[in-house]
Design a protein around this motif. Sequence first.
Motif, mmCIF file in Angstrom:
data_model
loop_
_atom_site.group_PDB
_atom_site.id
_atom_site.type_symbol
_atom_site.label_atom_id
_atom_site.label_comp_id
_atom_site.label_asym_id
_atom_site.label_seq_id
_atom_site.Cartn_x
_atom_site.Cartn_y
_atom_site.Cartn_z
ATOM 1 N N MET A 217 0.906 -1.265 -0.186
ATOM 2 C CA MET A 217 0.055 0.217 0.032
ATOM 3 C C MET A 217 1.015 1.024 0.075
ATOM 4 S SD MET A 217 -3.142 -0.956 -0.303
ATOM 5 C CE MET A 217 -2.263 -2.311 -1.222
ATOM 6 N N THR A 218 2.005 1.292 0.689
ATOM 7 C CA THR A 218 3.018 2.454 0.615
ATOM 8 C C THR A 218 3.371 2.697 -0.716
ATOM 9 O OG1 THR A 218 3.646 1.961 3.165
ATOM 10 C CG2 THR A 218 4.997 3.187 1.591
ATOM 11 N N SER A 219 3.722 1.697 -1.468
ATOM 12 C CA SER A 219 4.046 1.847 -2.781
ATOM 13 C C SER A 219 3.235 2.295 -3.747
ATOM 14 C CB SER A 219 4.756 0.389 -3.457
ATOM 15 O OG SER A 219 5.897 -0.113 -2.750
ATOM 16 N N PHE A 220 1.911 1.836 -3.619
ATOM 17 C CA PHE A 220 0.591 2.249 -4.364
ATOM 18 C C PHE A 220 0.559 3.928 -3.928
ATOM 19 C CE2 PHE A 220 -0.641 -1.775 -5.393
ATOM 20 C CZ PHE A 220 -1.311 -1.685 -6.479
ATOM 21 N N GLU A 221 0.495 4.125 -2.747
ATOM 22 C CA GLU A 221 0.544 5.743 -2.440
ATOM 23 C C GLU A 221 1.635 6.774 -2.879
ATOM 24 O OE1 GLU A 221 -0.407 8.127 1.531
ATOM 25 O OE2 GLU A 221 -0.366 6.150 2.049
ATOM 26 N N ASN A 222 2.639 6.033 -2.722
ATOM 27 C CA ASN A 222 3.957 6.835 -3.307
ATOM 28 C C ASN A 222 3.558 7.266 -5.140
ATOM 29 O OD1 ASN A 222 5.180 7.024 -0.812
ATOM 30 N ND2 ASN A 222 6.335 5.173 -1.083
ATOM 31 N N GLU A 223 3.206 6.101 -5.507
ATOM 32 C CA GLU A 223 3.032 6.456 -7.095
ATOM 33 C C GLU A 223 2.005 7.336 -7.249
ATOM 34 O OE1 GLU A 223 5.032 5.105 -9.364
ATOM 35 O OE2 GLU A 223 6.022 3.945 -7.810
ATOM 36 N N VAL A 224 1.044 7.292 -6.630
ATOM 37 C CA VAL A 224 -0.292 8.223 -6.751
ATOM 38 C C VAL A 224 0.349 9.503 -6.644
ATOM 39 C CG1 VAL A 224 -2.344 8.984 -6.048
ATOM 40 C CG2 VAL A 224 -2.024 6.687 -6.676
ATOM 41 N N LEU A 226 3.393 10.918 -6.431
ATOM 42 C CA LEU A 226 4.401 11.365 -7.237
ATOM 43 C C LEU A 226 3.819 11.725 -8.776
ATOM 44 C CD1 LEU A 226 7.177 8.573 -6.916
ATOM 45 C CD2 LEU A 226 7.371 11.103 -6.351
ATOM 46 N N TYR A 227 2.702 11.004 -9.069
ATOM 47 C CA TYR A 227 1.926 11.422 -10.550
ATOM 48 C C TYR A 227 1.127 12.533 -10.102
ATOM 49 C CZ TYR A 227 -1.226 11.180 -14.358
ATOM 50 O OH TYR A 227 -1.997 11.573 -15.500
ATOM 51 N N SER A 228 0.572 12.601 -9.031
ATOM 52 C CA SER A 228 -0.239 13.877 -8.737
ATOM 53 C C SER A 228 0.685 15.243 -8.776
ATOM 54 C CB SER A 228 -1.014 14.016 -7.437
ATOM 55 O OG SER A 228 -1.834 12.740 -7.362
ATOM 56 N N GLN A 229 1.811 15.138 -8.425
ATOM 57 C CA GLN A 229 2.867 16.393 -8.212
ATOM 58 C C GLN A 229 3.785 16.299 -9.680
ATOM 59 O OE1 GLN A 229 5.431 15.429 -4.990
ATOM 60 N NE2 GLN A 229 3.789 14.750 -3.642
ATOM 61 N N PHE A 230 2.991 15.561 -10.535
ATOM 62 C CA PHE A 230 3.634 15.922 -11.961
ATOM 63 C C PHE A 230 5.240 15.301 -11.946
ATOM 64 C CE2 PHE A 230 0.573 19.032 -11.440
ATOM 65 C CZ PHE A 230 -0.549 18.806 -12.451
ATOM 66 N N ILE A 231 5.488 14.632 -11.281
ATOM 67 C CA ILE A 231 6.759 13.790 -10.974
ATOM 68 C C ILE A 231 7.036 12.958 -11.934
ATOM 69 C CG2 ILE A 231 8.868 12.914 -9.746
ATOM 70 C CD1 ILE A 231 7.626 14.631 -7.410
ATOM 71 N N LEU A 232 5.852 12.112 -12.288
ATOM 72 C CA LEU A 232 5.936 10.826 -13.101
ATOM 73 C C LEU A 232 5.104 11.164 -14.257
ATOM 74 C CD1 LEU A 232 5.073 7.941 -10.616
ATOM 75 C CD2 LEU A 232 7.312 8.601 -11.667
ATOM 76 N N THR A 233 5.607 10.770 -15.619
ATOM 77 C CA THR A 233 4.897 10.933 -16.717
ATOM 78 C C THR A 233 3.446 9.882 -16.578
ATOM 79 O OG1 THR A 233 5.911 9.232 -17.594
ATOM 80 C CG2 THR A 233 6.895 11.374 -18.037
ATOM 81 N N ASP A 234 2.527 10.223 -17.552
ATOM 82 C CA ASP A 234 1.680 9.237 -17.487
ATOM 83 C C ASP A 234 2.195 7.572 -17.937
ATOM 84 O OD1 ASP A 234 0.090 11.484 -17.411
ATOM 85 O OD2 ASP A 234 -0.938 11.094 -19.429
ATOM 86 N N ALA A 235 2.942 7.621 -18.948
ATOM 87 C CA ALA A 235 3.428 6.192 -19.113
ATOM 88 C C ALA A 235 4.125 5.518 -18.002
ATOM 89 C CB ALA A 235 4.581 6.477 -20.438
ATOM 90 N N ASP A 236 4.944 6.376 -17.174
ATOM 91 C CA ASP A 236 5.570 5.781 -15.955
ATOM 92 C C ASP A 236 4.756 5.342 -14.991
ATOM 93 O OD1 ASP A 236 8.313 6.059 -17.144
ATOM 94 O OD2 ASP A 236 8.486 8.218 -16.326
ATOM 95 N N TYR A 237 3.717 6.396 -14.612
ATOM 96 C CA TYR A 237 2.562 6.075 -13.709
ATOM 97 C C TYR A 237 1.943 4.674 -14.157
ATOM 98 C CZ TYR A 237 -1.770 6.520 -11.140
ATOM 99 O OH TYR A 237 -2.674 6.269 -10.355
#
Length: 269
Positions: A217-224, A226-237
Amino acid sequence: MFKFYTIIFLISFITLFGVSNSLVTNYIHIIGSELLSPADISRAALLSYEDQSAAMTFAKTISTENPSEVYNITFSKYYLNNIISLSNNNLFGAVAHYNSLITLYNNANNLALVSLNNTVGYINTLSKFTIMDTSKFQTISSSINNLKTNIDSIQLSAESLAISMNNTKNSLTPNSPNSATYQIVKDNYEIVIKSVLSTSTHLNMMKTPLTDIANLMTSFENEVNLYSQFILTDADYMNHMNSLMKQILLKSNTLYSRSLLLSKLKELF
């Protein structure tokens, strides 16, 4: 002319910022829809294995329950009932143990069913990549922690029952009322004690995949985040979330295999 360029600008703006959103979709399960029941878990997890051989190897583990353990658990109720029937005045102390055994199996059965049904809910919730509310991850972790607490409680009752029955067995007087009856009672108690300890073992085996799911769950939350902060691209997310989802499906399938017997206890009776 002004209107024409305005329209072009709007189209360009939507295209620029709309393409990325279109790349983020919910996880598409192999079964073609959300999971509806625990029976869908194994089918949904099929493509999460590295190859067909790995999937088939795991599938075999679901049907490799120890035959003697399954037999003992299935007929333990009748063995205790047999002890009760051998006397008219509860001479062998099996009445209270019988009631405790039925309670134990009902509790273990209900917990296994709740665990599997909850897991179906976890999978369906986690597969919604487009929903960025991170509170769902804490909710799942909390739910799993409650399940593990209940498992510990039922395990404790199983171990206490096994100790109690063993004490009763050891307190029996040989040759009373006769050696043949004594041996039958003793043998029956030993079978039931083994079945109760086996139930405790099965409960304990459920905790590892539940812990594994909670830890993700921690990994899921981190990904969301990072994506919400525009750190991850759509493809990476999408790549990261798909990878996590495959891990969830594998852990869930392990849980399914370890919960299956307990979830069938009432049917076995």
